[in-house]
Enzyme design. Structure first.
Site, PDB file in Angstrom:
ATOM      1  N   GLU A 128      20.066  33.964  33.944  1.00  0.00           N
ATOM      2  CA  GLU A 128      19.889  34.915  34.776  1.00  0.00           C
ATOM      3  C   GLU A 128      18.341  35.235  34.443  1.00  0.00           C
ATOM      4  O   GLU A 128      17.471  33.732  33.760  1.00  0.00           O
ATOM      5  CB  GLU A 128      19.493  35.983  33.716  1.00  0.00           C
ATOM      6  CG  GLU A 128      20.087  37.737  34.114  1.00  0.00           C
ATOM      7  CD  GLU A 128      19.662  38.116  34.918  1.00  0.00           C
ATOM      8  OE1 GLU A 128      18.999  37.655  35.840  1.00  0.00           O
ATOM      9  OE2 GLU A 128      20.075  39.563  35.572  1.00  0.00           O
ATOM     10  N   ASP A 129      17.176  35.691  34.999  1.00  0.00           N
ATOM     11  CA  ASP A 129      16.031  35.067  35.176  1.00  0.00           C
ATOM     12  C   ASP A 129      14.675  35.779  34.425  1.00  0.00           C
ATOM     13  O   ASP A 129      14.233  35.397  33.516  1.00  0.00           O
ATOM     14  CB  ASP A 129      14.783  35.857  36.435  1.00  0.00           C
ATOM     15  CG  ASP A 129      15.780  37.469  37.291  1.00  0.00           C
ATOM     16  OD1 ASP A 129      16.545  38.038  36.203  1.00  0.00           O
ATOM     17  OD2 ASP A 129      15.066  37.584  38.179  1.00  0.00           O
ATOM     18  N   ASP A 138      15.375  42.776  30.756  1.00  0.00           N
ATOM     19  CA  ASP A 138      14.528  43.759  30.128  1.00  0.00           C
ATOM     20  C   ASP A 138      14.636  45.112  29.363  1.00  0.00           C
ATOM     21  O   ASP A 138      15.458  44.319  28.136  1.00  0.00           O
ATOM     22  CB  ASP A 138      13.735  44.279  31.658  1.00  0.00           C
ATOM     23  CG  ASP A 138      13.187  45.143  32.059  1.00  0.00           C
ATOM     24  OD1 ASP A 138      12.396  45.146  31.396  1.00  0.00           O
ATOM     25  OD2 ASP A 138      12.870  46.160  32.337  1.00  0.00           O
ATOM     26  N   PHE A 163       5.091  44.058  33.449  1.00  0.00           N
ATOM     27  CA  PHE A 163       5.587  43.735  35.316  1.00  0.00           C
ATOM     28  C   PHE A 163       5.442  41.840  36.249  1.00  0.00           C
ATOM     29  O   PHE A 163       4.460  41.684  36.092  1.00  0.00           O
ATOM     30  CB  PHE A 163       5.636  44.468  36.779  1.00  0.00           C
ATOM     31  CG  PHE A 163       6.737  44.803  37.522  1.00  0.00           C
ATOM     32  CD1 PHE A 163       7.598  44.967  36.690  1.00  0.00           C
ATOM     33  CD2 PHE A 163       6.212  43.671  38.265  1.00  0.00           C
ATOM     34  CE1 PHE A 163       9.572  45.242  37.908  1.00  0.00           C
ATOM     35  CE2 PHE A 163       8.217  44.014  39.435  1.00  0.00           C
ATOM     36  CZ  PHE A 163       9.091  43.900  38.806  1.00  0.00           C
ATOM     37  N   ARG A 188       8.083  35.607  44.864  1.00  0.00           N
ATOM     38  CA  ARG A 188       9.294  34.796  44.577  1.00  0.00           C
ATOM     39  C   ARG A 188       9.096  33.382  44.281  1.00  0.00           C
ATOM     40  O   ARG A 188       9.257  32.909  43.863  1.00  0.00           O
ATOM     41  CB  ARG A 188      10.747  35.911  45.163  1.00  0.00           C
ATOM     42  CG  ARG A 188      11.393  36.463  44.924  1.00  0.00           C
ATOM     43  CD  ARG A 188      12.868  36.444  45.416  1.00  0.00           C
ATOM     44  NE  ARG A 188      13.310  38.280  45.741  1.00  0.00           N
ATOM     45  CZ  ARG A 188      14.144  38.426  44.758  1.00  0.00           C
ATOM     46  NH1 ARG A 188      13.797  38.114  43.514  1.00  0.00           N
ATOM     47  NH2 ARG A 188      14.545  39.724  45.423  1.00  0.00           N
TER      48      ARG A 188
HETATM   49  P1  IMP Z   1      17.544  44.479  32.643  1.00  0.00           P
HETATM   50  O1  IMP Z   1      19.142  45.082  32.811  1.00  0.00           O
HETATM   51  O2  IMP Z   1      16.781  46.328  32.649  1.00  0.00           O
HETATM   52  O3  IMP Z   1      17.580  43.597  31.537  1.00  0.00           O
HETATM   53  O4  IMP Z   1      17.012  44.141  34.744  1.00  0.00           O
HETATM   54  C1  IMP Z   1      17.350  43.256  34.391  1.00  0.00           C
HETATM   55  C2  IMP Z   1      16.819  42.763  36.206  1.00  0.00           C
HETATM   56  O5  IMP Z   1      15.710  44.113  36.548  1.00  0.00           O
HETATM   57  C3  IMP Z   1      16.541  41.579  36.019  1.00  0.00           C
HETATM   58  O6  IMP Z   1      17.114  40.560  36.175  1.00  0.00           O
HETATM   59  C4  IMP Z   1      15.109  41.401  36.721  1.00  0.00           C
HETATM   60  O7  IMP Z   1      16.351  41.637  38.207  1.00  0.00           O
HETATM   61  C5  IMP Z   1      14.555  42.674  37.224  1.00  0.00           C
HETATM   62  N1  IMP Z   1      13.269  42.952  35.623  1.00  0.00           N
HETATM   63  C6  IMP Z   1      12.673  43.192  35.130  1.00  0.00           C
HETATM   64  N2  IMP Z   1      11.984  43.147  34.640  1.00  0.00           N
HETATM   65  C7  IMP Z   1      11.637  42.513  35.211  1.00  0.00           C
HETATM   66  C8  IMP Z   1      10.739  42.583  36.017  1.00  0.00           C
HETATM   67  O8  IMP Z   1       8.948  42.469  34.618  1.00  0.00           O
HETATM   68  N3  IMP Z   1      10.161  41.842  36.993  1.00  0.00           N
HETATM   69  C9  IMP Z   1      10.594  41.576  38.019  1.00  0.00           C
HETATM   70  N4  IMP Z   1      12.129  41.545  37.579  1.00  0.00           N
HETATM   71  C10 IMP Z   1      12.425  42.441  36.820  1.00  0.00           C
HETATM   72 MG    MG Z   2      18.180  40.072  37.962  1.00  0.00          MG
END
Ligand code: IMP
Ligand code: MG
Length: 176
Positions: A99-100, A103, A152, A165
């Site tokens: 994963e990148d 969050d 963000f 990106r």
């Molecule tokens: P989660 O399900 O809230 O953990 O979100 C995961 C996904 O949300 C990541 O794989 C990202 O694609 C996107 N995401 C969450 N935070 C950010 C951010 O700060 N910048 C860009 N994408 C984010």
């Molecule tokens: Mg993602």
């Protein structure tokens, strides 16, 4: 270059690359003699996955899954939808979910449950970034690059409305 006015650098390119090498070295040790399957979450994890794969000296396989949860806003809906499933079966595979950023953790939690049901030999999580302040659910993270502040984040795969990106560094949007 795009982004230099709107984006504050948080992690420069050299630091990212050094960290990717460190994670690859750990994977080389942990998976010695095996052929792990790297599963990248489109599209954000692509840059990290390809850099990582090039530094792993084992015969890795790669596959991708696409999920949508965000739309064009900066807030998580908490709803995860598979928009493109994997090509490979996970049965008997040593899967590393790449994963990148984690969050809220909802995406990874959902994917782990989905993948576990497909009977992999093993399943681990590798995320370049973690935003600890935003975690809503407990998720295991086996390989982690950096913790980032509650801003963000863009660059090195991460987008805001599909922009930024391709920045080689990681930063945050100054006005978000
Ligand atoms: P989660 O399900 O809230 O953990 O979100 C995961 C996904 O949300 C990541 O794989 C990202 O694609 C996107 N995401 C969450 N935070 C950010 C951010 O700060 N910048 C860009 N994408 C984010
Ligand atoms: Mg993602």
């Amino acid at each position: 270059m795009q982004g230099l006015n709107e984006v504050e650098v948080l992690i420069p390119e050299e630091e990212i690359q050094k960290k990717v090498s460190e994670i690859a070295a750990r994977i080389n040790r942990d998976y010695k003699g095996r052929n792990p399957l790297l599963v990248g979450v489109l599209r954000g994890a692509v840059f990290f996955l390809t850099d990582l794969a090039r530094r792993i000296n084992l015969p890795v396989k790669i596959d991708f899954i696409a999920v949508s949860s965000y739309g064009s806003t900066t807030e998580s809906s908490g709803i995860v939808k598979i928009t493109k499933d994997l090509e490979f079966s996970l049965e008997g595979e040593d899967v590393i979910l790449v994963e990148d950023i984690i969050d809220t953790g909802l995406t990874v939690k959902y994917l782990l449950e989905l993948f576990e049901a497909r009977k992999p030999a093993s399943l681990k999580v590798c995320s370049l970034l973690l935003k600890p302040a935003r975690l809503k659910v407990q998720v295991p993270i086996d390989y982690l690059g950096f913790e980032v502040p509650n801003r963000f984040i863009v660059g090195y795969g991460l987008d805001y409305d599909q922009k930024y990106r391709n920045l080689p560094f990681i930063g945050y949007l100054k006005d978000k």
